[in-house]
Motif scaffolding. Structure first.
Motif, short mmCIF file in Angstrom:
data_model
loop_
_atom_site.label_atom_id
_atom_site.label_comp_id
_atom_site.label_asym_id
_atom_site.label_seq_id
_atom_site.Cartn_x
_atom_site.Cartn_y
_atom_site.Cartn_z
N ARG A 90 0.66 -1.26 0.03
CA ARG A 90 0.18 0.10 0.05
C ARG A 90 0.96 1.47 0.02
O ARG A 90 0.45 2.39 -0.77
CB ARG A 90 -0.90 -0.18 1.25
CG ARG A 90 -1.58 1.14 1.64
CD ARG A 90 -2.27 1.72 0.67
NE ARG A 90 -3.57 0.99 -0.29
CZ ARG A 90 -4.71 0.94 0.39
NH1 ARG A 90 -4.98 1.38 1.56
NH2 ARG A 90 -5.63 0.57 -0.48
N PHE B 163 -18.58 1.59 -9.18
CA PHE B 163 -19.11 1.74 -7.76
C PHE B 163 -19.94 2.91 -7.86
O PHE B 163 -21.18 2.98 -7.10
CB PHE B 163 -17.90 2.11 -6.77
CG PHE B 163 -18.45 2.32 -5.25
CD1 PHE B 163 -18.32 1.21 -4.66
CD2 PHE B 163 -18.55 3.56 -4.97
CE1 PHE B 163 -18.93 1.41 -3.39
CE2 PHE B 163 -19.39 3.75 -3.64
CZ PHE B 163 -19.32 2.69 -2.78
N LYS C 121 -6.56 7.79 -9.80
CA LYS C 121 -6.10 6.68 -9.05
C LYS C 121 -6.21 5.53 -10.09
O LYS C 121 -7.18 5.46 -10.85
CB LYS C 121 -6.99 6.24 -7.86
CG LYS C 121 -7.05 7.55 -6.90
CD LYS C 121 -7.74 6.91 -5.58
CE LYS C 121 -7.93 8.16 -4.59
NZ LYS C 121 -9.03 9.04 -4.97
N ASN D 173 1.56 5.76 -2.93
CA ASN D 173 0.61 4.84 -2.72
C ASN D 173 0.05 3.96 -3.78
O ASN D 173 -0.29 4.58 -4.76
CB ASN D 173 -0.77 5.80 -2.32
CG ASN D 173 -1.68 5.54 -1.45
OD1 ASN D 173 -2.14 4.37 -1.62
ND2 ASN D 173 -2.05 6.07 -0.24
N LEU E 241 -17.68 -7.21 6.62
CA LEU E 241 -18.20 -7.02 7.98
C LEU E 241 -19.63 -6.56 7.85
O LEU E 241 -19.81 -5.74 7.10
CB LEU E 241 -17.17 -6.28 8.75
CG LEU E 241 -17.20 -4.75 8.74
CD1 LEU E 241 -16.25 -4.42 10.11
CD2 LEU E 241 -16.53 -4.02 7.63
N PRO E 242 -20.35 -6.85 8.50
CA PRO E 242 -20.25 -7.76 9.79
C PRO E 242 -20.44 -9.12 9.76
O PRO E 242 -20.41 -9.96 10.64
CB PRO E 242 -21.25 -7.04 10.91
CG PRO E 242 -22.45 -6.84 9.89
CD PRO E 242 -21.60 -6.22 8.59
N PRO F 232 -25.08 -0.10 2.85
CA PRO F 232 -23.66 0.45 2.94
C PRO F 232 -22.70 -0.50 2.61
O PRO F 232 -22.57 -1.65 3.05
CB PRO F 232 -23.40 0.91 4.68
CG PRO F 232 -25.05 0.82 5.00
CD PRO F 232 -25.78 0.04 4.35
N VAL F 233 -21.57 -0.07 1.79
CA VAL F 233 -20.51 -1.02 1.54
C VAL F 233 -19.23 -0.73 2.51
O VAL F 233 -18.73 0.30 2.32
CB VAL F 233 -20.17 -0.74 0.06
CG1 VAL F 233 -19.31 -1.92 -0.28
CG2 VAL F 233 -21.48 -1.06 -0.91
N TYR F 234 -19.10 -1.69 3.41
CA TYR F 234 -17.93 -1.61 4.33
C TYR F 234 -16.65 -2.07 3.67
O TYR F 234 -15.55 -1.66 4.14
CB TYR F 234 -18.42 -2.18 5.70
CG TYR F 234 -19.51 -1.69 6.26
CD1 TYR F 234 -19.52 -0.33 6.74
CD2 TYR F 234 -20.75 -2.36 6.62
CE1 TYR F 234 -20.72 0.31 7.36
CE2 TYR F 234 -21.91 -1.76 7.16
CZ TYR F 234 -21.71 -0.41 7.68
OH TYR F 234 -22.68 -0.04 8.09
N LYS F 235 -16.78 -2.87 2.65
CA LYS F 235 -15.57 -3.32 2.07
C LYS F 235 -15.86 -3.27 0.51
O LYS F 235 -16.63 -3.84 0.20
CB LYS F 235 -15.24 -4.60 2.52
CG LYS F 235 -13.61 -5.08 2.24
CD LYS F 235 -13.17 -5.95 2.98
CE LYS F 235 -12.05 -6.70 2.28
NZ LYS F 235 -10.94 -5.76 2.24
N MET F 236 -14.94 -2.94 -0.04
CA MET F 236 -15.11 -3.11 -1.88
C MET F 236 -14.90 -4.41 -2.08
O MET F 236 -13.92 -4.97 -1.74
CB MET F 236 -14.04 -1.99 -2.50
CG MET F 236 -14.26 -0.78 -2.24
SD MET F 236 -15.50 -0.29 -3.60
CE MET F 236 -15.42 1.53 -3.30
N GLU G 180 -16.54 5.81 -11.43
CA GLU G 180 -15.93 5.09 -10.40
C GLU G 180 -15.73 3.55 -10.59
O GLU G 180 -16.30 2.91 -9.74
CB GLU G 180 -16.57 5.46 -8.97
CG GLU G 180 -16.37 7.01 -8.89
CD GLU G 180 -17.15 7.16 -7.46
OE1 GLU G 180 -17.03 8.17 -7.02
OE2 GLU G 180 -17.99 6.24 -7.04
N TYR H 178 -2.13 4.84 -6.67
CA TYR H 178 -3.16 5.93 -6.57
C TYR H 178 -2.36 7.29 -6.37
O TYR H 178 -3.05 8.26 -6.94
CB TYR H 178 -3.69 5.40 -4.93
CG TYR H 178 -4.72 4.66 -4.96
CD1 TYR H 178 -5.18 4.31 -6.20
CD2 TYR H 178 -5.12 4.16 -3.66
CE1 TYR H 178 -6.42 3.13 -5.83
CE2 TYR H 178 -5.94 3.24 -3.66
CZ TYR H 178 -6.81 2.72 -4.62
OH TYR H 178 -7.49 1.78 -4.66
N PHE I 168 -10.06 5.37 -11.76
CA PHE I 168 -11.28 5.34 -10.75
C PHE I 168 -11.76 6.59 -10.86
O PHE I 168 -12.98 6.76 -10.83
CB PHE I 168 -10.69 5.00 -9.39
CG PHE I 168 -11.72 5.29 -8.27
CD1 PHE I 168 -12.67 4.41 -8.01
CD2 PHE I 168 -11.94 6.40 -7.70
CE1 PHE I 168 -13.71 4.60 -7.04
CE2 PHE I 168 -12.71 6.75 -6.67
CZ PHE I 168 -13.74 5.96 -6.33
#
Lengths: 112, 391
Positions: B80, B213, B151, B103, B310-311, B245-249, B195, B121, B168
């Motif tokens: 990263r 996205f 990015k 990045n 998650l969750p 809600p998207v907590y992780k792509m 996106e 990025y 992106f």
């Protein structure tokens, strides 16, 4: 911060002073703080970087957040940012959780 | 056997007996598990399910990924923090490491194995390196029609020393041709949708798909007929439904191509979309236990394994491809982040970050067969990726 936001904040603080017992009663428990720090590193880190230098999301270093008050940051955490990938975390995080994370990101508190 | 061969054999036996020289071995069953909290890699092998040791000093490995040299000896690890690290799987050490950007998000290795490209990025663009030396070969900025850097996501290799990737911020797909590394040529496809967050190339090199996205649907490019341009598919799949809600792509490299079907995660929905690869239209949807992150086909395409954001990330579901039914919901540990099949798919490795272990399941029995301790493991990468396009 706009005057109306400021007024809200002052009002909120006054209310807090009225209803909250002395000290940081709303502070999450030590176990919860440890969990929140983990969420910041792992889950916020998924987009903002584990070291918070940014990624798909902007950097969240102390210097990037210095100009924002805790309540504003907590609101972004809880409600997300529309039209961006930042999701609302309400449901997974409480108001107190979000305020603690705001202070934690700003370097004003740490896991006790 | 000739006399010289016997002497050579005897010498080899003596050397072996001294135990100073490790037994020569292949690398086809080796792999690396990312321990991102420590900037370490756990070196593993999947013939006997053992850990061979750790390699440290890799910097920020959040969202780290890697590709392998075609001899399957070296891994190129994309960190990263912009670090590109060449790791020797046999000797378990870092060979070279360069900080190539501020990045970055991933990379790819070219068809000949001579070029390694990194998607960045900051500064937005790709940088291409000599696979032997990690010397910079080409620096290709990603600039959208508005003149701003974008990015880069979803990079993959294409035949002919080419790399394909998505922008992106700019909503664009670019193909960089490095057949002449000194004079890279970039072909741009603009207005592909809002996106793009990741992309994949099907293993036959025929199709590139970018997930969007910023809107519903996907961008599809026929790489055998690129002049036809990018077309939008499945742009109605979420319409009128509340997106969670998207907590992780979701990740696309894991996207499953099983026979004539492409299985992919529905962004913001507890569903997997099954697409008919001949028409690129929706065939069906499969309700699952959470928002899918990785949707990975067993190498034979008979099962698809899914993990979740998650969750719901303590679960993994197994879907039978012919019947499209969830046949098992597994609980391999807490925070399951990645799914890695052995080369022929008899076993699957699942990293359970918050349990500090990698759980290994038999894919026929759906039972756990082994558990490897690992410190907060995330990505699992086996060397058989070396010979798969787009991996």
């Amino acid at each position: 911060m706009s005057p109306s936001r400021y007024g809200l904040l002052v009002g909120g603080l006054a209310l807090f002073a009225l209803v909250a017992p002395p000290g940081r009663a709303a502070e999450p428990s030590p176990a919860r703080q440890a969990r929140l720090a983990e969420i910041v590193a792992e889950d916020c880190g998924a987009c903002h970087g584990m070291t918070r230098k940014g990624g798909l999301g902007p950097p969240l270093l102390t210097k990037n957040l210095a100009g924002y008050d805790d309540r504003t940051l907590a609101t972004v955490i809880l409600d997300g940012r529309p039209d961006t990938p930042m999701p609302p975390w309400r449901g997974l995080l409480s108001d107190d959780d979000a305020l603690w994370i705001a202070r934690y990101l700003k370097g004003e508190t740490d896991v006790r | 056997m000739s006399a010289s061969r016997i002497v050579a054999l005897a010498a080899a036996l003596v050397l072996g007996a001294c135990a100073t020289q490790p037994e020569p071995r292949g690398t086809g069953d080796l792999g690396l598990v990312v321990e991102r909290a420590d900037g370490k890699l756990l070196r593993v092998e999947n013939s006997h399910n053992t850990a061979l040791g750790e390699i440290g000093g890799l910097g920020d490995l959040s969202h780290a990924s890697m590709v392998f040299s075609r001899d399957e000896r070296y891994a190129y690890v994309f960190g990263r923090d912009g670090g590109l690290t060449k790791v020797d799987l046999l000797e378990g050490r870092i060979v070279r490491r360069v900080m190539q950007a501020g990045n970055s998000i991933g990379g790819a290795i070219s068809q000949t194995g001579r070029l390694v490209a990194v998607a960045n990025y900051v500064p937005g663009g790709i940088r291409v390196f000599d696979a032997d030396t990690l010397d910079l070969v080409a620096d290709i900025p990603a600039v959208g029609p508005d003149g701003k850097r974008s990015k880069v996501v979803g990079i993959a290799d294409l035949p002919g020393e080419r790399f394909i990737y998505s922008l992106f911020d700019a909503g664009e797909i670019d193909i960089a041709d490095l057949s002449d590394p000194k004079a890279p040529k970039v072909r741009r496809f603009t207005n592909i949708g809002r996106e793009p967050y990741d992309g994949l190339v099907t293993e036959d090199g025929h199709w590139y798909v970018a997930g969007l996205f910023g809107e519903d649907g996907l961008a599809l490019l026929d790489l055998w007929n690129p002049q036809a341009g990018v077309r939008r598919i499945l742009d109605h799949y979420g319409r009128g439904e509340r997106r969670l809600p998207v907590y992780k792509m979701p990740h696309m490299r894991g996207w499953a191509v099983a026979g004539d079907e492409v299985w992919l995660p529905a962004v913001g929905h507890h569903e997997i979309l099954v697409i008919d690869k001949r028409t690129w239209t929706e065939k069906t949807r499969i309700p699952v236990a959470g928002q899918p992150v990785f949707v990975v086909a067993r190498p034979d395409g008979r099962q698809v394994w899914v993990n979740f954001a998650l969750p719901d990330y303590d679960k993994v579901q197994v879907i039978d491809v012919p019947s499209k039914r969830v046949v098992e919901t597994l609980h391999p540990g807490k925070a399951v982040l990645d799914i890695g099949f052995t080369p022929k798919g008899e076993q699957v490795w699942l990293s359970a970050r918050d349990s500090d272990w990698v759980s290994i399941y038999g894919t026929a029995t759906l039972k756990e067969v082994a558990r490897l301790p690992a410190h907060r493991p995330s990505g699992i990468f086996f060397t058989d990726r070396a010979h798969r396009m787009g991996m």
